[in-house]
Design a protein around this motif. Sequence first.
Motif, mmCIF file in Angstrom:
data_model
loop_
_atom_site.group_PDB
_atom_site.id
_atom_site.type_symbol
_atom_site.label_atom_id
_atom_site.label_comp_id
_atom_site.label_asym_id
_atom_site.label_seq_id
_atom_site.Cartn_x
_atom_site.Cartn_y
_atom_site.Cartn_z
ATOM 1 N N THR A 1 34.609 46.836 33.336
ATOM 2 C CA THR A 1 35.962 47.607 33.541
ATOM 3 C C THR A 1 35.249 48.717 32.951
ATOM 4 N N GLY A 2 34.042 49.408 32.374
ATOM 5 C CA GLY A 2 33.941 50.530 31.504
ATOM 6 C C GLY A 2 33.471 51.729 32.765
ATOM 7 N N PHE A 3 32.818 50.939 33.237
ATOM 8 C CA PHE A 3 32.250 52.210 34.258
ATOM 9 C C PHE A 3 34.110 51.780 35.880
ATOM 10 N N PHE A 4 34.793 50.623 36.017
ATOM 11 C CA PHE A 4 35.983 51.047 36.866
ATOM 12 C C PHE A 4 37.134 52.134 36.011
ATOM 13 N N VAL A 5 37.045 52.101 35.217
ATOM 14 C CA VAL A 5 37.840 52.599 34.095
ATOM 15 C C VAL A 5 37.268 54.350 33.693
ATOM 16 N N ILE A 6 35.864 54.435 33.911
ATOM 17 C CA ILE A 6 36.267 55.832 33.943
ATOM 18 C C ILE A 6 35.554 56.579 35.030
ATOM 19 N N THR B 1 47.516 46.189 37.004
ATOM 20 C CA THR B 1 48.075 47.178 38.053
ATOM 21 C C THR B 1 47.235 48.734 38.192
ATOM 22 N N MET B 2 46.093 49.129 37.573
ATOM 23 C CA MET B 2 45.269 50.004 37.623
ATOM 24 C C MET B 2 44.120 50.250 38.877
ATOM 25 N N GLU B 3 44.008 48.332 39.535
ATOM 26 C CA GLU B 3 43.328 47.772 40.155
ATOM 27 C C GLU B 3 44.160 48.312 41.548
ATOM 28 N N ALA B 4 45.290 47.932 41.616
ATOM 29 C CA ALA B 4 45.986 48.382 42.938
ATOM 30 C C ALA B 4 46.553 48.879 43.092
ATOM 31 N N LEU C 1 34.626 49.636 42.555
ATOM 32 C CA LEU C 1 34.427 49.534 41.280
ATOM 33 C C LEU C 1 35.915 48.138 40.875
ATOM 34 N N ALA C 2 36.619 49.060 41.867
ATOM 35 C CA ALA C 2 37.845 47.431 41.112
ATOM 36 C C ALA C 2 37.258 46.510 41.441
ATOM 37 N N CYS C 3 36.643 47.101 43.069
ATOM 38 C CA CYS C 3 36.420 45.152 43.817
ATOM 39 C C CYS C 3 35.958 44.639 42.759
ATOM 40 N N LYS C 4 34.632 45.332 42.393
ATOM 41 C CA LYS C 4 33.552 44.414 41.693
ATOM 42 C C LYS C 4 34.126 43.911 40.589
ATOM 43 N N ILE D 1 37.774 43.281 40.015
ATOM 44 C CA ILE D 1 38.255 41.617 40.858
ATOM 45 C C ILE D 1 37.221 40.229 40.644
ATOM 46 N N HIS D 2 36.090 41.076 41.464
ATOM 47 C CA HIS D 2 35.487 39.825 41.864
ATOM 48 C C HIS D 2 34.829 38.739 40.464
ATOM 49 N N LEU D 3 34.538 39.219 39.554
ATOM 50 C CA LEU D 3 33.840 38.950 37.778
ATOM 51 C C LEU D 3 35.271 38.780 37.287
ATOM 52 N N HIS D 4 36.521 38.867 37.462
ATOM 53 C CA HIS D 4 37.553 38.472 36.940
ATOM 54 C C HIS D 4 38.451 38.752 35.452
ATOM 55 N N GLY D 5 38.950 37.921 34.655
ATOM 56 C CA GLY D 5 38.798 38.496 33.599
ATOM 57 C C GLY D 5 39.304 39.627 32.780
ATOM 58 N N ARG D 6 40.295 40.191 33.565
ATOM 59 C CA ARG D 6 41.428 41.353 33.290
ATOM 60 C C ARG D 6 42.969 40.718 33.583
#
Length: 162
Positions: free
Chosen positions: A63-68, A132-135, A116-119, A121-126
């Motif tokens: 999450t941290g890497f994805f958000v940044i 929404t941000m991933e999509a 990073l969003a795909c990663k 999604i793969h790890l679950h728990g969000r």
Amino acid sequence: MAEALKPVAGLLLVLNFCMYVIVAAIGGWAIDVAIDHGFIIGSGLLLPANFSPIFFPIGNAATGFFVIFAVIASVVGAAAALAGVNHFRAWNSESLPAAASSAVIAWTLTLLAMGLACKEIHLHGRNARLRTMEAFTIILSVTQLIYIIAIHGAVSIVRSRP
């Protein structure tokens, strides 16, 4: 045909700008949550064993890497959309380089955030906001590419005319 691509490029320009602003807003919220609920280190306290400067109490390890990276991509994407507005108004080969180069940079950063969003999604728990941000990031990676193709296609048609 060049004029037929102009409405497509304009629609994608507005759509991408709105989506980049939404991604930046959700990313800003996530960063605010991370700051408010992160580790509090006083002068006499030691860092926890698994301390990470990109710790987000929401989501998972990605999450941290994805958000940044999503926030960086969204800011660059919104700026690229503003350069695209100038190209849309002029709609000639002289205004294309600025719009195209900024759009390509925004697209590559968006692809990085999409990975990073795909990663994540793969790890679950969000939560729903992160989903929404991933999509939006995944959708933006496609719509930004189509926008780049539309502006390049239209200008190449204009250049090929006698």
